[in-house]
Design an enzyme around this catalytic site. Structure first.
Site, PDB file in Angstrom:
ATOM      1  N   ASP A 239       1.474   4.716 -23.142  1.00  0.00           N
ATOM      2  CA  ASP A 239       2.305   4.737 -21.922  1.00  0.00           C
ATOM      3  C   ASP A 239       1.561   4.102 -20.747  1.00  0.00           C
ATOM      4  OD1 ASP A 239       4.399   6.035 -23.144  1.00  0.00           O
ATOM      5  OD2 ASP A 239       3.933   8.017 -22.329  1.00  0.00           O
ATOM      6  N   ARG A 267       6.708 -36.310 -14.145  1.00  0.00           N
ATOM      7  CA  ARG A 267       7.213 -37.092 -15.278  1.00  0.00           C
ATOM      8  C   ARG A 267       8.468 -37.870 -14.854  1.00  0.00           C
ATOM      9  NH1 ARG A 267       6.850 -39.686 -20.134  1.00  0.00           N
ATOM     10  NH2 ARG A 267       8.597 -39.209 -21.504  1.00  0.00           N
ATOM     11  N   GLU A 363       0.874  -3.129 -29.311  1.00  0.00           N
ATOM     12  CA  GLU A 363       1.101  -1.902 -28.512  1.00  0.00           C
ATOM     13  C   GLU A 363       2.536  -1.411 -28.666  1.00  0.00           C
ATOM     14  OE1 GLU A 363      -0.808  -1.090 -24.901  1.00  0.00           O
ATOM     15  OE2 GLU A 363      -2.538  -2.334 -25.374  1.00  0.00           O
TER      16      GLU A 363
END
Ligand code: COS
Length: 381
Positions: A239, A267, A363
């Site tokens: 948490d 570009r 996680e």
């Protein structure tokens, strides 16, 4: 709930950005190409007192808030996700000790972790206990003066490099998740060994391995929290760490957006910069919006952690879920802005796109985050 970054936090962001541009960015492509743990980056972080940022001052750290830690993770990930992971894992692995270690255990291990003298590792996942973390099969049998561990862990970041492992093992199998306990295990322990080292899609500089325990004795005082409290320690740790993974994902997305914006300005096609084309403008506008939305969720969840707020769990899951999906989408769209160039290794975007992927997985997969969110939303039904 409103949060705001303090002047100190903004200044720290500027310092980390400067350090990352000067010292981390020039190494990022090489770290990815070589796939070897970058000790120079670890030393850079340790030398700047960053590895103890989250560790309380009483144990050699700076005791900084999670929000501050998120700003650092974000800025590092903007140039090199592997370097950011060195920072993130030290905090993840130290947290069970900070949360549940005895005074002696904290004094014994945290100062070395905070200074970066040793690496730490979070040792939870197993081949048959990934998303189902409660299905831990590593056993910890009570013996005179401690516990004997037997079992195998996998996908352990810093595996083999770390000296200190926050490890989860089953002490009372008949009690299910309430039978899991947490321990600090040292690499030098007899019966501790390192198995297969993974070859990964991204975060190529991070070392991820199997860890084996074979009659590995751990003294009683190395238990973190009470017997059977290990699952709660693991969940509370996640948490309080998922906002940091969110911050890492956010940094990867921001880094990709930076590259795409520069490219759109410079570009030229059809006689002018491609940034003048509405197709590119709208792509960039959506990327920017998603990055800012992710930032709000990440910072908010970190602030809730700092407040010890009861709504932390759902918010850190939402932050990690959203920011990592944004990282995947934004890096993919940034490659699109560069077209064929974006697909080539000469530009950093293909690395960023590969690095982004794992933030949707580790996680807790984003499917697990949705489980956490929907359970909190619905309550017991
Ligand atoms: N904080 C404190 N306690 C928590 C908690 C939290 N965030 N989440 C769960 N618990 C407690 C519950 O209250 C419950 O306690 P009681 O038995 O007293 O009711 C106990 O833990 C079991 O919770 P639950 O029934 O929700 O567990 P599940 O087995 O259903 O698993 C998930 C829940 C899927 C959320 C959990 O296994 C998980 O997070 N998995 C992913 C693991 C992960 O992230 N791995 C990556 C490792 S690091 S790369």
């Amino acid at each position: 709930m409103v949060y705001a970054l303090t002047e100190e936090q903004e200044a720290l962001r500027g310092q980390i950005r400067q350090m990352a541009l000067e010292k981390v960015a020039p190494r990022a492509a090489e770290i990815d190409r070589e796939g070897v743990y970058p000790w120079d980056m670890q030393k850079l972080l340790a030398g700047n007192d960053l590895l103890g940022l989250a560790i309380p001052q009483d144990y050699g750290g700076s005791g900084a808030s999670l929000l501050t830690n998120c700003v650092v993770a974000e800025e590092l990930a903007r140039t090199c996700a592997t370097t950011s992971l060195i920072f993130v894992v030290q905090k993840l692995a130290a947290y069970p000790i900070v949360l549940a270690g005895s005074e002696e255990t904290k004094k014994k291990y945290l100062p070395r972790v905070a200074s970066g003298e040793c690496l730490a590792s979070f040792c939870l996942t197993e081949r048959k206990a990934g998303s189902d973390a409660g299905a831990t099969q590593t056993m910890a049998k009570a013996v005179d003066g401690g516990y004997v561990l037997n079992g195998e862990k996998c996908f352990i970041t810093n595996g083999g490099l770390a000296e200190v492992y926050s490890t989860f093992a089953m002490t009372d199998p008949d009690k299910g998740v309430r039978g899991i306990s947490a321990f600090v295990v040292e690499k030098d322990c007899e019966g501790f060994s390192v198995g297969h080292i993974e070859d990964k899609m991204g975060l190529r500089g991070a070392q991820v391995s199997e860890i084996m325990f074979e009659d590995c004795f751990v003294p009683e005082e190395n238990m973190l929290g009470g017997r059977g409290e290990g699952f709660t320690v693991a969940m509370k740790t996640l948490d309080n760490s998922r906002p940091l993974v969110g911050a890492q994902a956010l940094g990867i997305a921001q880094g990709a957006l930076d590259v795409a914006v520069d490219w759109a300005r410079e570009r030229e096609q059809f006689g002018s910069p491609i940034g003048k084309l509405q197709g590119i403008q709208f792509l960039l506008a959506d990327m920017k919006t998603q990055v800012e939305a992710a930032r709000q969720l990440v910072y908010r969840s970190a602030t809730l952690s700092d407040m010890n707020h009861p709504d932390l769990s759902i918010n850190s899951a939402m932050a990690k879920l959203f920011a990592s999906d944004v990282a995947m989408k934004v890096t993919t769209d940034a490659v699109q802005v560069l077209g064929g160039y974006g697909y080539m290794k000469d530009h950093p975007l293909e690395r960023m796109m590969r690095d982004a992927k794992v933030t949707q997985i580790y996680e807790g997969t984003n499917q697990v985050q949705r489980v956490v969110i929907s359970r909190r939303l619905l309550g017991k039904i």
